[in-house]
Design a protein around this motif. Structure first.
Motif, PDB file in Angstrom:
ATOM      1  N   THR A  86       0.824  -1.201   0.000  1.00  0.00           N
ATOM      2  CA  THR A  86       0.000   0.000   0.000  1.00  0.00           C
ATOM      3  C   THR A  86       0.864   1.261   0.000  1.00  0.00           C
ATOM      4  OG1 THR A  86      -0.138  -0.025   2.409  1.00  0.00           O
ATOM      5  CG2 THR A  86      -1.917  -1.121   1.193  1.00  0.00           C
ATOM      6  N   GLU A  87       2.145   1.095  -0.294  1.00  0.00           N
ATOM      7  CA  GLU A  87       3.069   2.229  -0.296  1.00  0.00           C
ATOM      8  C   GLU A  87       3.316   2.776  -1.700  1.00  0.00           C
ATOM      9  OE1 GLU A  87       4.120   3.509   2.593  1.00  0.00           O
ATOM     10  OE2 GLU A  87       2.891   1.953   3.518  1.00  0.00           O
ATOM     11  N   SER A  88       3.130   1.933  -2.738  1.00  0.00           N
ATOM     12  CA  SER A  88       3.398   2.383  -4.097  1.00  0.00           C
ATOM     13  C   SER A  88       2.440   1.691  -5.071  1.00  0.00           C
ATOM     14  CB  SER A  88       4.847   2.094  -4.493  1.00  0.00           C
ATOM     15  OG  SER A  88       5.080   0.710  -4.503  1.00  0.00           O
ATOM     16  N   VAL A  89       2.344   2.272  -6.266  1.00  0.00           N
ATOM     17  CA  VAL A  89       1.489   1.723  -7.329  1.00  0.00           C
ATOM     18  C   VAL A  89       2.259   1.759  -8.643  1.00  0.00           C
ATOM     19  CG1 VAL A  89      -0.732   2.335  -6.288  1.00  0.00           C
ATOM     20  CG2 VAL A  89       0.443   3.991  -7.726  1.00  0.00           C
ATOM     21  N   LEU A  90       1.848   0.914  -9.580  1.00  0.00           N
ATOM     22  CA  LEU A  90       2.391   0.978 -10.934  1.00  0.00           C
ATOM     23  C   LEU A  90       1.475   1.883 -11.751  1.00  0.00           C
ATOM     24  CD1 LEU A  90       3.430  -2.697 -11.774  1.00  0.00           C
ATOM     25  CD2 LEU A  90       4.905  -0.724 -11.385  1.00  0.00           C
ATOM     26  N   LYS A 101       5.382   4.333  -8.568  1.00  0.00           N
ATOM     27  CA  LYS A 101       5.363   5.638  -7.896  1.00  0.00           C
ATOM     28  C   LYS A 101       4.793   5.463  -6.500  1.00  0.00           C
ATOM     29  CE  LYS A 101       4.717   8.568 -11.984  1.00  0.00           C
ATOM     30  NZ  LYS A 101       5.820   9.506 -11.871  1.00  0.00           N
ATOM     31  N   GLY A 102       5.246   6.305  -5.595  1.00  0.00           N
ATOM     32  CA  GLY A 102       4.641   6.367  -4.269  1.00  0.00           C
ATOM     33  C   GLY A 102       3.227   6.919  -4.404  1.00  0.00           C
ATOM     34  N   LEU A 103       2.396   6.711  -3.394  1.00  0.00           N
ATOM     35  CA  LEU A 103       0.997   7.132  -3.479  1.00  0.00           C
ATOM     36  C   LEU A 103       0.859   8.636  -3.689  1.00  0.00           C
ATOM     37  CD1 LEU A 103      -0.682   4.893  -0.749  1.00  0.00           C
ATOM     38  CD2 LEU A 103      -0.475   4.489  -3.206  1.00  0.00           C
ATOM     39  N   LYS A 104       1.612   9.423  -2.954  1.00  0.00           N
ATOM     40  CA  LYS A 104       1.521  10.885  -3.093  1.00  0.00           C
ATOM     41  C   LYS A 104       1.987  11.317  -4.483  1.00  0.00           C
ATOM     42  CE  LYS A 104       0.582  14.793  -1.110  1.00  0.00           C
ATOM     43  NZ  LYS A 104      -0.798  15.130  -0.844  1.00  0.00           N
ATOM     44  N   GLU A 105       3.072  10.724  -4.951  1.00  0.00           N
ATOM     45  CA  GLU A 105       3.609  11.045  -6.282  1.00  0.00           C
ATOM     46  C   GLU A 105       2.614  10.644  -7.378  1.00  0.00           C
ATOM     47  OE1 GLU A 105       7.223   8.951  -7.112  1.00  0.00           O
ATOM     48  OE2 GLU A 105       7.807  10.335  -8.697  1.00  0.00           O
ATOM     49  N   ALA A 106       1.974   9.490  -7.212  1.00  0.00           N
ATOM     50  CA  ALA A 106       0.980   9.033  -8.193  1.00  0.00           C
ATOM     51  C   ALA A 106      -0.230   9.959  -8.199  1.00  0.00           C
ATOM     52  CB  ALA A 106       0.553   7.601  -7.887  1.00  0.00           C
ATOM     53  N   GLU A 107      -0.659  10.370  -7.017  1.00  0.00           N
ATOM     54  CA  GLU A 107      -1.796  11.293  -6.918  1.00  0.00           C
ATOM     55  C   GLU A 107      -1.482  12.611  -7.621  1.00  0.00           C
ATOM     56  OE1 GLU A 107      -4.241  13.554  -3.387  1.00  0.00           O
ATOM     57  OE2 GLU A 107      -3.285  11.646  -2.912  1.00  0.00           O
ATOM     58  N   GLN A 108      -0.278  13.122  -7.410  1.00  0.00           N
ATOM     59  CA  GLN A 108       0.145  14.363  -8.074  1.00  0.00           C
ATOM     60  C   GLN A 108       0.228  14.174  -9.586  1.00  0.00           C
ATOM     61  OE1 GLN A 108       3.818  15.101  -6.035  1.00  0.00           O
ATOM     62  NE2 GLN A 108       2.822  16.153  -4.319  1.00  0.00           N
ATOM     63  N   TYR A 109       0.730  13.025 -10.019  1.00  0.00           N
ATOM     64  CA  TYR A 109       0.829  12.729 -11.447  1.00  0.00           C
ATOM     65  C   TYR A 109      -0.559  12.778 -12.095  1.00  0.00           C
ATOM     66  CZ  TYR A 109       1.288   9.927 -15.707  1.00  0.00           C
ATOM     67  OH  TYR A 109       1.229   9.487 -17.003  1.00  0.00           O
ATOM     68  N   PHE A 110      -1.526  12.084 -11.481  1.00  0.00           N
ATOM     69  CA  PHE A 110      -2.872  12.066 -12.051  1.00  0.00           C
ATOM     70  C   PHE A 110      -3.524  13.443 -11.979  1.00  0.00           C
ATOM     71  CE2 PHE A 110      -2.539   7.400 -11.136  1.00  0.00           C
ATOM     72  CZ  PHE A 110      -2.539   7.017 -12.456  1.00  0.00           C
ATOM     73  N   GLY A 111      -3.207  14.209 -10.948  1.00  0.00           N
ATOM     74  CA  GLY A 111      -3.708  15.578 -10.857  1.00  0.00           C
ATOM     75  C   GLY A 111      -3.190  16.430 -12.013  1.00  0.00           C
ATOM     76  N   ARG A 112      -1.894  16.273 -12.324  1.00  0.00           N
ATOM     77  CA  ARG A 112      -1.317  17.019 -13.464  1.00  0.00           C
ATOM     78  C   ARG A 112      -1.959  16.598 -14.777  1.00  0.00           C
ATOM     79  NH1 ARG A 112       3.396  15.700 -10.723  1.00  0.00           N
ATOM     80  NH2 ARG A 112       3.979  14.183 -12.320  1.00  0.00           N
ATOM     81  N   LYS A 113      -2.221  15.299 -14.919  1.00  0.00           N
ATOM     82  CA  LYS A 113      -2.853  14.805 -16.148  1.00  0.00           C
ATOM     83  C   LYS A 113      -4.262  15.371 -16.300  1.00  0.00           C
ATOM     84  CE  LYS A 113      -0.371  11.957 -18.438  1.00  0.00           C
ATOM     85  NZ  LYS A 113       0.204  12.369 -19.703  1.00  0.00           N
ATOM     86  N   VAL A 114      -5.015  15.407 -15.203  1.00  0.00           N
ATOM     87  CA  VAL A 114      -6.365  15.983 -15.240  1.00  0.00           C
ATOM     88  C   VAL A 114      -6.281  17.448 -15.657  1.00  0.00           C
ATOM     89  CG1 VAL A 114      -8.345  16.688 -13.826  1.00  0.00           C
ATOM     90  CG2 VAL A 114      -7.433  14.376 -13.611  1.00  0.00           C
ATOM     91  N   ASP A 115      -5.338  18.185 -15.079  1.00  0.00           N
ATOM     92  CA  ASP A 115      -5.176  19.604 -15.415  1.00  0.00           C
ATOM     93  C   ASP A 115      -4.814  19.792 -16.891  1.00  0.00           C
ATOM     94  OD1 ASP A 115      -5.719  20.234 -12.790  1.00  0.00           O
ATOM     95  OD2 ASP A 115      -3.616  20.570 -12.238  1.00  0.00           O
TER      96      ASP A 115
END
Length: 161
Positions: A86-90, A101-115
């Motif tokens: 539960t620390e990282s995702v592909l 990516k770590g969870l926070k990094e993945a969340e930020q990545y998807f946030g940038r993609k949405v933007d």
């Protein structure tokens, strides 16, 4: 009139308006509008998927390792599984490449993609709206001029009473 000079639609005679309307309905213009509409639909789907991915990553923050989960194989088929990490995702970054990516990094990545997708939608929407408005303005002016011409012709005909 010089090339590129603006002219009011109300100044154009009926034959020119009909010609302009047919040009706007021509295959190339039709395909351009269709392409813009299709692009917007695809961007909205991508926006939704990135947003869903971001929300799913957020949900992982509260999960513990060892929990039983259902793993999607397709959109309608799931198999039981156990959550181990539960620390990282592909994250699928495109063209078949995945990055851990770590969870926070993945969340930020998807946030940038949405933007990014939202900005693309904001660029496309006015173009599509402009095409529709122009077509409607030409059609409205043509209808108004044809009605005025009919009224002027009817005004000159003596009544039968």
């Amino acid at each position: 009139m010089a090339a590129g000079e603006a002219i009011e639609l109300s100044q154009l005679p009926i034959p020119h308006l009909e010609n302009l309307r047919s040009q706007l309905e021509e295959a190339s213009c039709f395909y351009e509008v269709k392409l813009l509409g299709d692009s917007m639909a695809q961007l909205k789907v991508a926006q939704q998927k990135f947003g869903d991915s971001k929300e799913n990553v957020k949900k992982l923050n509260n999960k513990e390792s060892g929990k039983d989960i259902l793993v999607p194989l397709t959109s309608s088929m799931y198999v039981p599984g156990t959550l181990e990490n539960t620390e990282s995702v592909l994250v699928n970054i495109g063209t078949g490449y995945f990055v851990e990516k770590g969870l926070k990094e993945a969340e930020q990545y998807f946030g940038r993609k949405v933007d990014l997708v939202t900005k693309q939608l904001e660029l496309l929407q006015p173009k599509l709206l402009e095409k529709h408005k122009l077509k409607q303005a030409v059609q409205d002016m043509l209808n108004m001029k044809v009605q005025a011409q009919i009224q002027s012709q009817l005004g000159g005909i003596p009544s039968k009473t």
